[in-house]
Design a protein around this motif. Structure first.
Motif, PDB file in Angstrom:
ATOM      1  N   ILE A   1      -4.238  -3.856   2.307  1.00 13.93           N
ATOM      2  CA  ILE A   1      -5.458  -3.150   2.656  1.00 13.93           C
ATOM      3  C   ILE A   1      -6.116  -2.409   1.482  1.00 13.93           C
ATOM      4  CG2 ILE A   1      -6.337  -1.351   4.228  1.00 13.93           C
ATOM      5  CD1 ILE A   1      -4.120  -1.970   6.149  1.00 13.93           C
ATOM      6  N   ILE A   2      -5.114  -1.825   0.918  1.00 17.90           N
ATOM      7  CA  ILE A   2      -5.718  -1.281  -0.584  1.00 17.90           C
ATOM      8  C   ILE A   2      -6.503  -2.119  -1.348  1.00 17.90           C
ATOM      9  CG2 ILE A   2      -5.051   0.061  -2.775  1.00 17.90           C
ATOM     10  CD1 ILE A   2      -2.542   1.084  -0.921  1.00 17.90           C
ATOM     11  N   GLU A   3      -5.996  -3.563  -1.834  1.00 15.39           N
ATOM     12  CA  GLU A   3      -6.551  -4.429  -2.321  1.00 15.39           C
ATOM     13  C   GLU A   3      -7.737  -4.645  -2.006  1.00 15.39           C
ATOM     14  OE1 GLU A   3      -6.652  -6.183  -5.661  1.00 15.39           O
ATOM     15  OE2 GLU A   3      -4.407  -6.048  -5.369  1.00 15.39           O
ATOM     16  N   LYS A   4      -8.153  -4.761  -0.793  1.00 12.15           N
ATOM     17  CA  LYS A   4      -9.510  -5.091  -0.257  1.00 12.15           C
ATOM     18  C   LYS A   4     -10.419  -4.197  -0.508  1.00 12.15           C
ATOM     19  CE  LYS A   4     -10.318  -8.508   1.243  1.00 12.15           C
ATOM     20  NZ  LYS A   4     -10.986  -9.889   0.510  1.00 12.15           N
ATOM     21  N   GLU A   5      -9.738  -2.875  -0.377  1.00 13.64           N
ATOM     22  CA  GLU A   5     -10.841  -1.569  -0.249  1.00 13.64           C
ATOM     23  C   GLU A   5     -11.394  -1.274  -1.836  1.00 13.64           C
ATOM     24  OE1 GLU A   5     -12.488  -0.068   1.947  1.00 13.64           O
ATOM     25  OE2 GLU A   5     -11.149  -0.013   3.706  1.00 13.64           O
ATOM     26  N   THR A   6     -10.408  -1.535  -2.576  1.00 15.56           N
ATOM     27  CA  THR A   6     -11.042  -1.295  -4.119  1.00 15.56           C
ATOM     28  C   THR A   6     -10.600  -2.262  -5.082  1.00 15.56           C
ATOM     29  OG1 THR A   6     -11.262   0.480  -5.741  1.00 15.56           O
ATOM     30  CG2 THR A   6      -9.303   0.202  -4.582  1.00 15.56           C
ATOM     31  N   ALA A   7     -11.428  -2.588  -6.044  1.00 20.84           N
ATOM     32  CA  ALA A   7     -10.715  -3.346  -7.204  1.00 20.84           C
ATOM     33  C   ALA A   7     -10.895  -2.423  -8.432  1.00 20.84           C
ATOM     34  CB  ALA A   7     -11.854  -4.550  -7.285  1.00 20.84           C
ATOM     35  N   ILE A   8     -11.009  -1.125  -8.206  1.00 22.21           N
ATOM     36  CA  ILE A   8     -11.025  -0.139  -9.437  1.00 22.21           C
ATOM     37  C   ILE A   8      -9.537   0.432  -9.472  1.00 22.21           C
ATOM     38  CG2 ILE A   8     -11.942   2.050 -10.356  1.00 22.21           C
ATOM     39  CD1 ILE A   8     -14.625   1.403  -8.747  1.00 22.21           C
ATOM     40  N   ASP A   9      -9.006   0.187 -10.683  1.00 19.75           N
ATOM     41  CA  ASP A   9      -7.649   0.842 -11.003  1.00 19.75           C
ATOM     42  C   ASP A   9      -7.431   2.363 -10.533  1.00 19.75           C
ATOM     43  OD1 ASP A   9      -6.533  -1.936 -11.241  1.00 19.75           O
ATOM     44  OD2 ASP A   9      -6.661  -1.964 -13.497  1.00 19.75           O
ATOM     45  N   ALA A  10      -8.345   3.014 -11.258  1.00 14.44           N
ATOM     46  CA  ALA A  10      -8.164   4.292 -11.266  1.00 14.44           C
ATOM     47  C   ALA A  10      -8.407   4.818  -9.759  1.00 14.44           C
ATOM     48  CB  ALA A  10      -9.400   4.992 -12.000  1.00 14.44           C
ATOM     49  N   GLU A  11      -8.781   4.083  -8.788  1.00 18.94           N
ATOM     50  CA  GLU A  11      -8.999   4.360  -7.451  1.00 18.94           C
ATOM     51  C   GLU A  11      -7.747   4.243  -6.534  1.00 18.94           C
ATOM     52  OE1 GLU A  11     -13.608   4.641  -6.429  1.00 18.94           O
ATOM     53  OE2 GLU A  11     -12.536   3.108  -5.759  1.00 18.94           O
ATOM     54  N   ARG A  12      -7.017   3.128  -6.961  1.00 20.94           N
ATOM     55  CA  ARG A  12      -5.955   2.558  -5.873  1.00 20.94           C
ATOM     56  C   ARG A  12      -4.897   4.075  -5.198  1.00 20.94           C
ATOM     57  NH1 ARG A  12      -6.134  -2.963  -6.683  1.00 20.94           N
ATOM     58  NH2 ARG A  12      -6.819  -3.561  -8.904  1.00 20.94           N
ATOM     59  N   THR A  13      -4.536   4.658  -6.262  1.00 18.78           N
ATOM     60  CA  THR A  13      -3.694   5.623  -5.645  1.00 18.78           C
ATOM     61  C   THR A  13      -4.277   6.482  -4.706  1.00 18.78           C
ATOM     62  OG1 THR A  13      -4.007   6.869  -7.676  1.00 18.78           O
ATOM     63  CG2 THR A  13      -2.135   5.361  -7.645  1.00 18.78           C
ATOM     64  N   LYS A  14      -5.625   6.882  -4.987  1.00 24.78           N
ATOM     65  CA  LYS A  14      -6.406   7.734  -4.250  1.00 24.78           C
ATOM     66  C   LYS A  14      -6.702   7.115  -2.514  1.00 24.78           C
ATOM     67  CE  LYS A  14      -9.120  10.249  -7.581  1.00 24.78           C
ATOM     68  NZ  LYS A  14     -10.346  10.802  -8.165  1.00 24.78           N
ATOM     69  N   VAL A  15      -6.982   5.758  -2.806  1.00 26.08           N
ATOM     70  CA  VAL A  15      -7.426   5.173  -1.464  1.00 26.08           C
ATOM     71  C   VAL A  15      -5.889   4.957  -0.568  1.00 26.08           C
ATOM     72  CG1 VAL A  15      -7.763   2.620  -0.572  1.00 26.08           C
ATOM     73  CG2 VAL A  15      -9.150   3.542  -2.499  1.00 26.08           C
ATOM     74  N   ALA A  16      -4.846   4.723  -1.558  1.00 26.87           N
ATOM     75  CA  ALA A  16      -3.555   4.908  -0.785  1.00 26.87           C
ATOM     76  C   ALA A  16      -3.091   6.323  -0.048  1.00 26.87           C
ATOM     77  CB  ALA A  16      -2.457   4.434  -1.922  1.00 26.87           C
ATOM     78  N   SER A  17      -3.633   7.339  -0.956  1.00 23.86           N
ATOM     79  CA  SER A  17      -3.198   8.762  -0.367  1.00 23.86           C
ATOM     80  C   SER A  17      -3.866   8.769   0.981  1.00 23.86           C
ATOM     81  CB  SER A  17      -3.712   9.559  -1.456  1.00 23.86           C
ATOM     82  OG  SER A  17      -5.115   9.788  -1.538  1.00 23.86           O
ATOM     83  N   VAL A  18      -5.384   8.171   1.150  1.00 27.42           N
ATOM     84  CA  VAL A  18      -5.981   8.400   2.529  1.00 27.42           C
ATOM     85  C   VAL A  18      -5.371   7.748   3.556  1.00 27.42           C
ATOM     86  CG1 VAL A  18      -8.067   7.532   3.654  1.00 27.42           C
ATOM     87  CG2 VAL A  18      -8.309   8.533   1.238  1.00 27.42           C
ATOM     88  N   PHE A  19      -4.848   6.585   3.280  1.00 25.73           N
ATOM     89  CA  PHE A  19      -4.021   5.912   4.638  1.00 25.73           C
ATOM     90  C   PHE A  19      -2.830   6.445   4.880  1.00 25.73           C
ATOM     91  CE2 PHE A  19      -6.864   2.139   2.736  1.00 25.73           C
ATOM     92  CZ  PHE A  19      -7.781   2.305   3.976  1.00 25.73           C
ATOM     93  N   VAL A  20      -2.005   6.901   3.832  1.00 24.64           N
ATOM     94  CA  VAL A  20      -0.875   7.781   4.030  1.00 24.64           C
ATOM     95  C   VAL A  20      -0.960   8.796   4.669  1.00 24.64           C
ATOM     96  CG1 VAL A  20       1.228   8.706   2.676  1.00 24.64           C
ATOM     97  CG2 VAL A  20       0.259   6.402   2.084  1.00 24.64           C
ATOM     98  N   ASN A  21      -1.933   9.672   4.295  1.00 22.57           N
ATOM     99  CA  ASN A  21      -2.331  10.860   4.887  1.00 22.57           C
ATOM    100  C   ASN A  21      -2.638  10.461   6.696  1.00 22.57           C
ATOM    101  OD1 ASN A  21      -1.822  12.256   2.701  1.00 22.57           O
ATOM    102  ND2 ASN A  21      -3.957  12.656   2.093  1.00 22.57           N
ATOM    103  N   ARG A  22      -3.376   9.542   6.678  1.00 23.91           N
ATOM    104  CA  ARG A  22      -3.755   9.381   8.062  1.00 23.91           C
ATOM    105  C   ARG A  22      -2.662   8.832   8.855  1.00 23.91           C
ATOM    106  NH1 ARG A  22      -8.818   7.909   9.791  1.00 23.91           N
ATOM    107  NH2 ARG A  22     -10.429   8.868   8.786  1.00 23.91           N
ATOM    108  N   LEU A  23      -1.786   8.128   8.330  1.00 22.34           N
ATOM    109  CA  LEU A  23      -0.509   7.595   9.081  1.00 22.34           C
ATOM    110  C   LEU A  23       0.236   8.616   9.260  1.00 22.34           C
ATOM    111  CD1 LEU A  23       0.451   4.511   6.880  1.00 22.34           C
ATOM    112  CD2 LEU A  23      -0.310   4.439   9.252  1.00 22.34           C
ATOM    113  N   ARG A  24       0.389   9.721   8.271  1.00 15.01           N
ATOM    114  CA  ARG A  24       1.314  10.949   8.588  1.00 15.01           C
ATOM    115  C   ARG A  24       0.791  11.763   9.815  1.00 15.01           C
ATOM    116  NH1 ARG A  24       1.651  12.375   2.391  1.00 15.01           N
ATOM    117  NH2 ARG A  24       3.759  11.256   2.059  1.00 15.01           N
ATOM    118  N   ARG A  25      -0.569  11.711   9.915  1.00  9.38           N
ATOM    119  CA  ARG A  25      -0.968  12.636  11.224  1.00  9.38           C
ATOM    120  C   ARG A  25      -1.292  11.738  12.456  1.00  9.38           C
ATOM    121  NH1 ARG A  25      -5.921  16.557   9.393  1.00  9.38           N
ATOM    122  NH2 ARG A  25      -5.699  16.985  11.532  1.00  9.38           N
ATOM    123  N   GLY A  26      -0.797  10.400  12.306  1.00 10.66           N
ATOM    124  CA  GLY A  26      -1.154   9.694  13.701  1.00 10.66           C
ATOM    125  C   GLY A  26      -2.714   9.228  13.721  1.00 10.66           C
ATOM    126  N   MET A  27      -3.498   9.301  12.946  1.00 17.19           N
ATOM    127  CA  MET A  27      -4.815   8.956  12.743  1.00 17.19           C
ATOM    128  C   MET A  27      -5.022   7.365  12.695  1.00 17.19           C
ATOM    129  SD  MET A  27      -6.383  11.861  10.426  1.00 17.19           S
ATOM    130  CE  MET A  27      -8.013  11.339  10.487  1.00 17.19           C
TER     131      MET A  27
END
Length: 338
Positions: A215-241
């Protein structure tokens, strides 16, 4: 007097032999040093067990050289010409016979290469392999589940299980052998990412990590953004969003996707529609690269729950829905101005 004549004749004969040997050596050397008759690079396949004279005949049949008497003498003068290896080799215009046989002797086989890009799908891989030159096609009649079984995969879908990169292959290699290398490479990369994952990830298995990485791969091709994109999905998973990521919707639409996502598509249930389902989709949606694997394993520590494209390259990350809505409005303004 007779002895002198005999000695003179012997001396003359020896001189002739030396001259003949020198002339033969010169002619043979010139023959071996002469370039083959090629106007463009050519591939040649040397069969297992082929000897020097068979190769010379093969070259002559192709019109690359004329097999004169010097071709027969050459291996006596240059015995290394007889030491050749089997395989497929590329011969370049301007190469001499000696240089060509050096290539055959050193076993410098010709290789093609195929590049699978990050974010591509298994369906796209199959199309690429089908048109790859000199790659033997053995999987055409098999479906994805059968191919997965041949690779030893525990899943029936190969999405995400193959590492996208450039693979060199010899002429005659099979599509299955190429996929096996990509499968083993992904297994190794996934294992490394899993072993180095953050302690508090809301991820239960390496396969779930692979899904998130895709999912991260499809959302961004910018290396500097990958960990930020990952953090969004991880934060959502933690909250059940719900993840609410468009690439999963597109993947679930399959052939029905025409380049646009409509509101009804976001509401239409599929196993991959993360606007409808909770948590991760059932399988990866693409082949992630190593960078996305590591981002999924080690996301940035943020309070971000949203992101949207800026329209200028990259994404705007937001903590609250209000901030996100403003970022969306800014994005729409940029689109209207273009």
């Amino acid at each position: 007097m007779l002895k002198k004549r005999i000695f003179g004749l012997i001396s003359l004969f020896m001189c002739l032999l030396v001259a003949l040997a020198g002339w033969t050596l010169w002619q043979t050397k010139a023959y071996v040093a002469s370039p083959l008759n090629l106007e463009s690079p050519q591939l040649v396949t040397i069969a297992k067990g082929a000897h020097y004279h068979k190769v010379i005949n093969q070259f002559e049949d192709k019109g690359w050289l004329t097999a004169t008497v010097w071709a027969k003498v050459a291996p006596r003068v240059y015995p290394e010409l007889t030491r050749i290896q089997a395989g497929t080799f590329q011969i370049q215009p301007g190469q001499s016979l000696g240089e060509v046989f050096a290539t055959l002797r050193e076993g410098q086989q010709y290789q093609d290469a195929i590049t699978f890009i990050e974010g591509s799908t298994f369906a796209q891989w199959r199309l690429q392999m089908a048109s790859a030159p000199h790659l033997e096609q053995t999987l055409t009649a098999l479906d994805e589940a059968d191919i997965a079984k041949r690779l030893g995969a525990e899943y029936t879908k190969l999405e995400g299980l193959l590492l996208p990169e450039t693979y060199a292959y010899d002429v005659g290699d099979t599509d299955l052998s190429l996929l096996r290398r990509a499968y083993q490479a992904m297994q190794a990369s996934l294992d490394k990412a899993w072993q180095n994952r953050a302690d508090d990830l809301p991820i239960d298995s390496p396969y779930e990590l692979l899904i998130l990485a895709s999912i991260i791969e499809k959302e961004t091709a910018i290396d500097a953004e990958r960990t930020k994109v990952a953090s969004v999905f991880v934060n959502r998973l933690r909250r059940g969003m719900r993840l609410q990521t468009d690439p999963t919707v597109i993947y679930g639409m399959g052939d029905n996707y025409d380049g646009n996502i409509r509101k009804r598509d976001l509401r239409t249930p599929t196993p991959y529609n993360t606007y409808v389902i909770k948590g991760l989709p059932p399988t990866p949606i693409a082949m992630p690269g190593v960078a996305s694997l590591m981002a999924a394993a080690q996301p940035a520590t943020t309070q971000y729950y949203y992101f949207v494209a800026t329209g200028k390259g990259g994404h705007q990350f937001s903590t609250t829905l209000a901030e996100h809505n403003r970022a969306v409005r800014d994005y729409l303004k940029v689109l209207k101005s273009q």
